[in-house]
Motif scaffolding. Structure first.
Motif, PDB file in Angstrom:
ATOM      1  N   ASP A 255      25.649 101.577  63.359  1.00  0.00           N
ATOM      2  CA  ASP A 255      26.961 101.770  64.077  1.00  0.00           C
ATOM      3  C   ASP A 255      27.357 103.084  63.453  1.00  0.00           C
ATOM      4  N   THR A 256      26.686 103.591  62.366  1.00  0.00           N
ATOM      5  CA  THR A 256      27.421 104.893  61.868  1.00  0.00           C
ATOM      6  C   THR A 256      26.872 106.234  62.537  1.00  0.00           C
ATOM      7  N   MET A 257      26.243 106.036  63.626  1.00  0.00           N
ATOM      8  CA  MET A 257      25.348 107.076  64.125  1.00  0.00           C
ATOM      9  C   MET A 257      25.843 107.060  65.969  1.00  0.00           C
ATOM     10  N   PRO A 258      26.026 108.229  66.389  1.00  0.00           N
ATOM     11  CA  PRO A 258      26.192 108.160  67.999  1.00  0.00           C
ATOM     12  C   PRO A 258      25.047 107.638  68.419  1.00  0.00           C
ATOM     13  N   ILE A 259      25.320 106.914  69.772  1.00  0.00           N
ATOM     14  CA  ILE A 259      24.198 106.401  70.503  1.00  0.00           C
ATOM     15  C   ILE A 259      23.234 107.594  71.005  1.00  0.00           C
ATOM     16  N   GLU A 260      23.388 108.578  71.188  1.00  0.00           N
ATOM     17  CA  GLU A 260      22.858 109.558  71.531  1.00  0.00           C
ATOM     18  C   GLU A 260      21.669 110.093  70.537  1.00  0.00           C
ATOM     19  N   VAL A 261      21.960 109.696  69.185  1.00  0.00           N
ATOM     20  CA  VAL A 261      21.183 109.833  68.085  1.00  0.00           C
ATOM     21  C   VAL A 261      20.095 108.565  68.184  1.00  0.00           C
ATOM     22  N   THR A 262      20.375 107.547  68.501  1.00  0.00           N
ATOM     23  CA  THR A 262      19.562 106.461  68.647  1.00  0.00           C
ATOM     24  C   THR A 262      18.471 106.611  69.846  1.00  0.00           C
ATOM     25  N   ARG A 263      18.981 107.376  71.045  1.00  0.00           N
ATOM     26  CA  ARG A 263      18.077 107.731  72.101  1.00  0.00           C
ATOM     27  C   ARG A 263      17.106 108.827  71.786  1.00  0.00           C
ATOM     28  N   LYS A 264      17.743 109.899  70.873  1.00  0.00           N
ATOM     29  CA  LYS A 264      16.806 110.631  70.540  1.00  0.00           C
ATOM     30  C   LYS A 264      15.489 110.190  69.303  1.00  0.00           C
ATOM     31  N   LEU A 265      16.255 109.187  68.658  1.00  0.00           N
ATOM     32  CA  LEU A 265      15.157 108.531  67.378  1.00  0.00           C
ATOM     33  C   LEU A 265      13.963 108.001  68.446  1.00  0.00           C
ATOM     34  N   ILE A 266      14.252 107.179  69.543  1.00  0.00           N
ATOM     35  CA  ILE A 266      13.347 106.630  70.248  1.00  0.00           C
ATOM     36  C   ILE A 266      12.454 107.787  70.989  1.00  0.00           C
ATOM     37  N   ALA A 267      12.987 108.680  71.312  1.00  0.00           N
ATOM     38  CA  ALA A 267      12.243 109.636  72.071  1.00  0.00           C
ATOM     39  C   ALA A 267      11.120 110.456  71.034  1.00  0.00           C
ATOM     40  N   VAL A 268      11.702 110.514  69.503  1.00  0.00           N
ATOM     41  CA  VAL A 268      10.739 111.089  68.583  1.00  0.00           C
ATOM     42  C   VAL A 268       9.594 109.898  68.361  1.00  0.00           C
ATOM     43  N   TYR A 269      10.067 108.856  68.294  1.00  0.00           N
ATOM     44  CA  TYR A 269       9.131 107.760  68.206  1.00  0.00           C
ATOM     45  C   TYR A 269       7.942 107.743  69.061  1.00  0.00           C
ATOM     46  N   TRP A 270       8.487 108.047  70.388  1.00  0.00           N
ATOM     47  CA  TRP A 270       7.286 108.184  71.085  1.00  0.00           C
ATOM     48  C   TRP A 270       6.262 109.241  71.055  1.00  0.00           C
ATOM     49  N   GLY A 271       7.093 110.437  70.689  1.00  0.00           N
ATOM     50  CA  GLY A 271       6.088 111.427  70.151  1.00  0.00           C
ATOM     51  C   GLY A 271       5.119 111.163  69.021  1.00  0.00           C
ATOM     52  N   TYR A 272       5.701 110.338  68.077  1.00  0.00           N
ATOM     53  CA  TYR A 272       4.801 110.020  67.218  1.00  0.00           C
ATOM     54  C   TYR A 272       3.494 109.074  67.634  1.00  0.00           C
ATOM     55  N   VAL A 273       4.006 108.378  68.478  1.00  0.00           N
ATOM     56  CA  VAL A 273       2.706 107.377  69.224  1.00  0.00           C
ATOM     57  C   VAL A 273       1.673 108.273  69.820  1.00  0.00           C
ATOM     58  N   THR A 274       2.219 109.501  70.540  1.00  0.00           N
ATOM     59  CA  THR A 274       1.386 110.252  71.070  1.00  0.00           C
ATOM     60  C   THR A 274       0.595 111.448  70.154  1.00  0.00           C
ATOM     61  N   LEU A 275       1.042 111.494  69.263  1.00  0.00           N
ATOM     62  CA  LEU A 275       0.372 112.240  68.228  1.00  0.00           C
ATOM     63  C   LEU A 275      -0.866 111.648  67.645  1.00  0.00           C
ATOM     64  N   ILE A 276      -0.433 110.095  67.428  1.00  0.00           N
ATOM     65  CA  ILE A 276      -1.601 109.355  66.623  1.00  0.00           C
ATOM     66  C   ILE A 276      -2.628 109.074  67.833  1.00  0.00           C
ATOM     67  N   ASP A 277      -2.263 108.834  69.046  1.00  0.00           N
ATOM     68  CA  ASP A 277      -3.059 108.649  70.075  1.00  0.00           C
ATOM     69  C   ASP A 277      -4.234 109.708  70.425  1.00  0.00           C
ATOM     70  N   GLY A 278      -3.620 111.081  69.868  1.00  0.00           N
ATOM     71  CA  GLY A 278      -4.421 112.065  69.948  1.00  0.00           C
ATOM     72  C   GLY A 278      -5.811 111.837  69.024  1.00  0.00           C
ATOM     73  N   GLN A 279      -5.283 111.621  67.793  1.00  0.00           N
ATOM     74  CA  GLN A 279      -6.015 111.450  66.534  1.00  0.00           C
ATOM     75  C   GLN A 279      -7.108 110.214  66.942  1.00  0.00           C
ATOM     76  N   ILE A 280      -6.693 109.398  67.621  1.00  0.00           N
ATOM     77  CA  ILE A 280      -7.535 108.011  67.800  1.00  0.00           C
ATOM     78  C   ILE A 280      -8.618 108.618  68.706  1.00  0.00           C
ATOM     79  N   GLY A 281      -8.128 109.518  69.718  1.00  0.00           N
ATOM     80  CA  GLY A 281      -9.089 110.115  70.782  1.00  0.00           C
ATOM     81  C   GLY A 281     -10.249 110.994  70.013  1.00  0.00           C
ATOM     82  N   ARG A 282      -9.800 111.694  68.996  1.00  0.00           N
ATOM     83  CA  ARG A 282     -10.735 112.564  68.295  1.00  0.00           C
ATOM     84  C   ARG A 282     -11.919 111.572  67.768  1.00  0.00           C
TER      85      ARG A 282
END
Length: 489
Positions: A255-282
């Motif tokens: 509750d100390t962070m704006p909801i827009e920050v939460t939305r961005k954190l989720i988007a960044v988490y998605w990016g992390y998942v895609t980064l790892i997926d690429g390494q699994i592909g290798r």
């Protein structure tokens, strides 16, 4: 049969395309799912790293192997498995398997992956060890820049201090990330094992997408936060819930962070998942190039999930919601049909499956059932409920959970119990434990949990004997043996 075991850390199921996410690119994990068995109801035995990983290692529930906490936050539990506890690598060694573990072990204080016979750099802790000598050598050999982050994201704790780091921009190219480094080392190990010719078990345990999410700009900004649909449980009020959940929300500074920050954190988490997926592909591509795919079974799973704002929480903790207990579970065995299964299975079941694929006895993995009959498309008798447990993180906090096709019951001895109708309330916002219309369901699940815990030998049931409606006790918990014969209450 060779065995490739791919594992992520703190990974939400709903970030994967094969589990229904329409936005996150996970083509390599999706490819694995489309050619293997995808388990839609796969769960961790406990939503915390070390105990869950110890259950995978032993095939035992946490209460049995007794490694109940991460050593960084240990509150007095065991810090290593006892020397006489069975672990699956010892059985594989007897079958002359080569054993490798690249990445996160996090299995105790003194005993590391090498203690169990695994090749690979020693990586014991909870997050990317960016000062590890082997990683530093990797960067130097390739002329890659060292680890450096900017733009940290954190809230404010109840006492006014800076909160835990949640995300930051990583000032390195993708080739320098710890994820790329781990995949490179896994490929090198795969090459060695292929040249040797003996069967192998090779695990690659990524440290992500566990927070903090530390990513190069191209992944940090890969997904538009506008695509993020906030989880409905972000409307959590904690009314009728154990008070510890509200405390954890404050600890994670939601509750100390704006909801827009939460939305961005989720988007960044998605990016992390895609980064790892690429390494699994290798790694999967290299296995194909080496001609190993027809002789190698592949697993993909995680130790537990992550809140990413669900229930106004981050990380994991003393709340047995689907967000952190349901995990990805994909198993591809050569010759087995692609399929989707809806049986309740667990991370612990991977242990007996690995043992059976390697031709080993599975009986020592006492809380593990081989998934092979399901992977092969069979329909064996299978339990229609699931058990899970928790013992604490930051402080002792015992919980037990049972869920069936529709309902979930959670016993919290220090607080209110929880009962959720997952059909009508899939986001677990309404605790219906005290609702009169749920009395029959509550009584049924409480008795079933009680019986299953007793059958397992989990002494948590003693608290339930006197506190909850489990019917007439068939043993004497009242210490009446100390009373003289003929004494009446």
């Amino acid at each position: 049969m060779n065995l490739l075991f791919l594992m992520t850390d703190q990974h939400r199921v709903d970030t994967l395309g094969c589990y229904g996410n329409p936005h996150v690119a996970t083509p390599n994990i999706d490819r694995l799912a489309s050619t293997g068995a995808r388990f839609d109801r796969c769960y961790t035995p406990t939503a915390i790293c070390t105990p869950a990983r110890a259950s995978l290692l032993t095939g035992q529930a946490p209460f049995r192997h007794r490694l109940l906490a991460n050593y960084e936050r240990n509150v007095g539990y065991l810090e290593d498995l006892n020397e006489d506890v069975f672990t699956f690598p010892e059985a594989l060694r007897e079958q002359d398997y080569q054993l490798g573990l690249i990445g996160k072990f996090h299995g105790g204080t003194h005993r590391n992956a090498a203690s169990y016979g695994f090749d690979g750099p020693d990586m014991q802790g909870w997050h990317n060890p960016v000062d590890h000598p082997d990683y530093l050598a990797y960067l130097q050999e390739r002329g890659l820049p060292p680890y450096r982050i900017t733009d940290p994201v954190r809230g404010t704790t109840p006492n006014g201090n800076p909160g835990n780091l949640l995300a930051a921009r990583l000032q390195q190219p993708v080739e320098a990330t710890f994820e790329h480094y781990l995949a490179t080392r896994a490929i090198e190990q795969l090459d060695k094992y292929a040249a040797d010719g003996r069967p192998f078990f090779l695990a690659t345990h990524f440290f992500g997408p566990h927070l903090p999410y530390l990513l190069p700009d191209e992944y940090y900004d890969l997904y538009d936060p506008g695509l993020v649909e906030l989880p409905p449980s972000i409307a959590e009020t904690f009314d009728g819930k154990p008070g510890v959940q509200r405390n954890y929300s404050a600890h994670w500074t939601f509750d100390t962070m704006p909801i827009e920050v939460t939305r961005k954190l989720i988007a960044v988490y998605w990016g992390y998942v895609t980064l790892i997926d690429g390494q699994i592909g290798r790694i999967l591509d290299r296995m194909d190039e080496l001609g190993l795919s027809e002789d190698t079974s592949v697993f993909f799973t995680a130790d537990h999930g992550e809140f990413t704002g669900a229930h106004r929480l981050h990380d994991k903790g003393p709340a047995m919601y689907e967000d952190i207990y349901r995990i990805p579970g994909i198993v591809r065995v050569p010759g087995a049909p692609p399929q989707v299964r809806d049986e309740f299975v667990t991370l612990t079941d991977c242990t007996a499956t690995v043992l059976q694929l390697a031709g080993c006895d599975t009986s020592a993995a006492v809380d593990s059932r081989s998934l092979l009959p399901l992977v092969r498309g069979e329909h064996p008798d299978w339990p229609d409920e699931l058990l899970a447990e928790f013992h604490g993180h930051h402080f002792p906090y015992p919980q037990r959970m049972i869920r069936d096709d529709r309902y979930k019951l959670i016993v919290n001895p220090e607080s209110v119990n929880e009962l959720y109708d997952l059909h009508d309330d899939p986001h677990e916002l309404s605790n219906r434990y005290t609702h009169p219309e749920m009395s029959r369901t509550r009584r049924r699940l409480m008795r079933r949990l009680y019986d299953l815990l007793r059958d397992r030998g989990d002494n948590f049931y003693h608290w339930m004997t006197s506190m909850y409606d489990i019917g007439e006790a068939d043993y004497d918990p009242s210490l009446s043996a100390f009373e003289p014969a003929g004494t009446t209450p």
